[in-house]
Design a protein around this motif. Structure first.
Motif, PDB file in Angstrom:
ATOM      1  N   ARG A 194      42.135  38.355  35.283  1.00 53.37           N
ATOM      2  CA  ARG A 194      41.906  36.982  35.750  1.00 53.37           C
ATOM      3  C   ARG A 194      41.742  36.017  34.578  1.00 53.37           C
ATOM      4  NH1 ARG A 194      37.774  37.246  40.870  1.00 53.37           N
ATOM      5  NH2 ARG A 194      39.029  38.649  42.143  1.00 53.37           N
ATOM      6  N   SER A 218      45.084  35.475  32.809  1.00 53.36           N
ATOM      7  CA  SER A 218      45.937  34.566  33.596  1.00 53.36           C
ATOM      8  C   SER A 218      45.508  33.116  33.390  1.00 53.36           C
ATOM      9  CB  SER A 218      45.866  34.909  35.083  1.00 53.36           C
ATOM     10  OG  SER A 218      46.490  36.143  35.314  1.00 53.36           O
ATOM     11  N   ASP A 234      46.543  32.052  29.985  1.00 57.18           N
ATOM     12  CA  ASP A 234      48.001  31.856  29.936  1.00 57.18           C
ATOM     13  C   ASP A 234      48.387  30.445  30.352  1.00 57.18           C
ATOM     14  OD1 ASP A 234      48.546  34.385  28.977  1.00 57.18           O
ATOM     15  OD2 ASP A 234      49.092  35.212  30.946  1.00 57.18           O
ATOM     16  N   GLU A 235      47.601  29.839  31.234  1.00 60.07           N
ATOM     17  CA  GLU A 235      47.878  28.459  31.653  1.00 60.07           C
ATOM     18  C   GLU A 235      47.581  27.470  30.529  1.00 60.07           C
ATOM     19  OE1 GLU A 235      46.064  27.433  35.388  1.00 60.07           O
ATOM     20  OE2 GLU A 235      46.556  29.390  36.238  1.00 60.07           O
ATOM     21  N   SER A 247      37.978  31.161  36.909  1.00 61.95           N
ATOM     22  CA  SER A 247      38.841  32.302  37.209  1.00 61.95           C
ATOM     23  C   SER A 247      38.053  33.591  37.408  1.00 61.95           C
ATOM     24  CB  SER A 247      39.875  32.499  36.100  1.00 61.95           C
ATOM     25  OG  SER A 247      39.242  32.936  34.916  1.00 61.95           O
TER      26      SER A 247
END
Length: 87
Positions: free
Chosen positions: A13, A16, A19-20, A72
């Protein structure tokens, strides 16, 4: 962390979420890496490239990195950058 399955889920999580943000950091030749999640649920991150010396690193951390990591992975109690530049 003791529970490997839980750690992998939380790590996924967080990765991810990071990564944004990475494309925005990479524009200025920077980056960020998740180093570890401690037993007391602290996410330890490391700035990479230009982020290691950028005067805006604290602002980036407070307005972006910390916020997306905590959203997240709500079980994370704190987010730290181990090599935060001094202000």
């Amino acid at each position: 962390m003791k529970d490997q399955v839980l750690e992998q889920e939380i790590r996924g999580r967080i990765e991810s979420a990071l990564d944004e943000l990475r494309p925005y950091l990479e524009v200025d030749e920077g980056g960020i890496a998740l180093i570890e999640i401690t037993d007391d649920m602290v996410a330890k991150l490391e700035y990479l490239g230009a982020c290691k010396t950028c005067s805006m690193s604290m602002t980036t951390f407070k307005s972006g990195v910390e916020k997306v990591v905590m959203q997240s992975a709500p079980t994370i109690t704190k987010v730290e950058v181990i090599n935060m530049p001094s202000e």
